[in-house]
Design an enzyme around this catalytic site. Structure first.
Site, short mmCIF file in Angstrom:
data_model
loop_
_atom_site.label_atom_id
_atom_site.label_comp_id
_atom_site.label_asym_id
_atom_site.label_seq_id
_atom_site.Cartn_x
_atom_site.Cartn_y
_atom_site.Cartn_z
N HIS A 100 0.81 -1.08 -0.12
CA HIS A 100 0.01 0.13 -0.06
C HIS A 100 0.82 1.31 0.18
O HIS A 100 1.61 1.51 1.01
CB HIS A 100 -0.91 -0.02 1.25
CG HIS A 100 -1.73 1.16 1.57
ND1 HIS A 100 -2.54 1.15 2.68
CD2 HIS A 100 -2.15 1.98 0.53
CE1 HIS A 100 -3.34 2.22 2.44
NE2 HIS A 100 -3.16 2.66 1.24
N ASP B 155 0.37 -4.49 4.63
CA ASP B 155 -0.69 -4.48 5.57
C ASP B 155 -1.10 -6.22 5.75
O ASP B 155 -1.36 -6.56 4.55
CB ASP B 155 -1.96 -3.87 4.99
CG ASP B 155 -2.00 -2.43 5.28
OD1 ASP B 155 -1.76 -1.92 6.37
OD2 ASP B 155 -1.88 -1.76 4.09
N HIS C 167 3.98 1.02 2.66
CA HIS C 167 3.99 -0.19 3.97
C HIS C 167 3.15 -1.52 3.33
O HIS C 167 2.52 -1.44 2.38
CB HIS C 167 3.28 0.47 5.21
CG HIS C 167 1.84 0.61 5.02
ND1 HIS C 167 1.40 2.04 4.48
CD2 HIS C 167 0.87 -0.01 5.12
CE1 HIS C 167 0.17 1.86 4.43
NE2 HIS C 167 -0.38 0.82 4.78
N LYS D 75 3.16 -32.59 -20.94
CA LYS D 75 1.57 -32.94 -21.17
C LYS D 75 1.20 -32.90 -19.65
O LYS D 75 1.16 -34.16 -19.08
CB LYS D 75 1.40 -34.24 -21.93
CG LYS D 75 -0.11 -34.76 -21.85
CD LYS D 75 -0.90 -34.10 -23.08
CE LYS D 75 -2.30 -34.53 -22.58
NZ LYS D 75 -3.17 -34.36 -21.63
N ASP E 7 -1.72 -32.96 -16.79
CA ASP E 7 -2.99 -33.86 -16.46
C ASP E 7 -3.98 -32.87 -15.58
O ASP E 7 -3.79 -33.01 -14.55
CB ASP E 7 -2.68 -35.20 -16.05
CG ASP E 7 -3.56 -36.11 -16.14
OD1 ASP E 7 -4.33 -35.89 -17.01
OD2 ASP E 7 -3.56 -37.46 -15.53
MN MN Z 1 -2.49 0.31 4.78
#
Ligand code: MN
Length: 301
Positions: A46, A54, A52, A237, A239
């Site tokens: 954020h 969260d 920071h 391949k 599955d």
């Molecule tokens: Mn925050």
């Protein structure tokens, strides 16, 4: 379990900080609803006034939240300060976007990691007593972690990696910094980076305004003699379930090999495709579940 009045109380602080007409963040239902399944965790990255992380742990139908200025570290020597902040609604776990200027927490926020958390012992008691020990089973964070309350205050905690095979000498910067949904980092978003632009430029006139699947008909593997030729690449391949993912704006449909709509069968994939930073796209892939040895296991689908 908290009664109705108490549960309503859990989100009052969250709601008091935000205006419904100012932000696209979710406000939660009238009452917090427990997901009923395994307990979810999410870590947002954020870029508010100070960038920071969260950390949010599902408890009692809400996301109990800590702001971790320096972010998680796999190094057991890094004890990361974590400030206990207001509970967030469960729906907040999916929130990504820009909280508009002038609002609480204004700035970009991305889902940096998410998954399941497994508390050791009763987490409600742990929270009260100031010590939570838990396993994280996320896309980036794994293994045993602890949150410990410090003597300095009710809201002052430390977020620490415990010794196990997931601990390392690395730091926060060694984790990928992108969103688990869009693949874009906070820096990408702030710079206005759009990965679709280069592709559209290369497509030029070949570009079609909408990528549409009328009749899903994926190319199928054929058996043949082994060869090695220029211009060919080879893949395992797998599955699992062949999926043709069609995204146009916010509309996402997952088509099976036989043309069945599997969007509701794989909600995590549908959601992840919806968040990709491309307006109109078709992805051809195979949905697989790995066993403990990392091998695709059809039985686990
Ligand atoms: Mn925050």
């Amino acid at each position: 379990m908290a009664d109705k009045a108490e549960k309503r109380e859990l989100l009052s602080s969250y709601r008091a900080k935000r205006r419904t007409d100012g932000t696209t963040e979710p406000f939660g239902g009238a009452l917090p609803a427990a997901s009923g399944g395994p307990l979810r965790f999410v870590i947002h990255h954020h870029a508010a006034r100070n960038t920071h992380f969260d950390l949010r742990l599902e408890m009692e139908g809400v996301l109990r939240s800590w702001a971790v200025p320096k972010g998680p570290s796999p190094n057991v020597a890094d004890k990361r300060f974590a400030a206990l902040v207001e509970d967030h609604p469960l729906e907040y776990g999916d929130f990504e976007g820009k909280i508009p200027d002038g609002n609480y927490g204004a700035g970009w926020s991305i889902v940096w990691d998410r998954g399941i958390w497994h508390p050791t012992g009763d987490p409600i008691e742990g929270l009260r007593d100031g010590k939570l020990l838990f396993e994280l089973d996320g896309q980036k964070l794994h293994g045993t972690w602890t949150l410990v309350r410090m003597k300095s205050g009710e809201k002052d905690w430390l977020f620490i990696k415990e010794y196990d095979d997931q601990a390392s000498e690395a730091g926060t910067d060694d984790y990928p910094m992108n969103s688990v949904f869009s693949g874009l980092s906070i820096d990408d978003l702030e710079a206005g980076y759009n990965p679709a632009q280069d592709i559209l430029k290369r497509l030029g006139k070949a570009r079609v305004p909408l990528a549409r699947i009328e009749q899903p008909k994926p190319m199928l593997a054929r058996s043949g003699d082994p060869f090695d030729r220029k211009g060919w690449i080879f893949e395992i391949k797998y599955d699992g379930y062949r999926l043709l993912c069609e995204k146009n704006g916010d509309d996402v449909t997952l088509h099976s090999r036989n043309g069945n709509d599997l969007s509701a069968t794989f909600p995590e994939i549908t959601q992840a495709v919806a968040r990709l930073p491309y307006e109109s796209i078709i992805i051809d892939g195979e949905a697989v579940v790995h066993d403990l040895f990392g091998m695709p296991s059809f039985a686990r689908m």
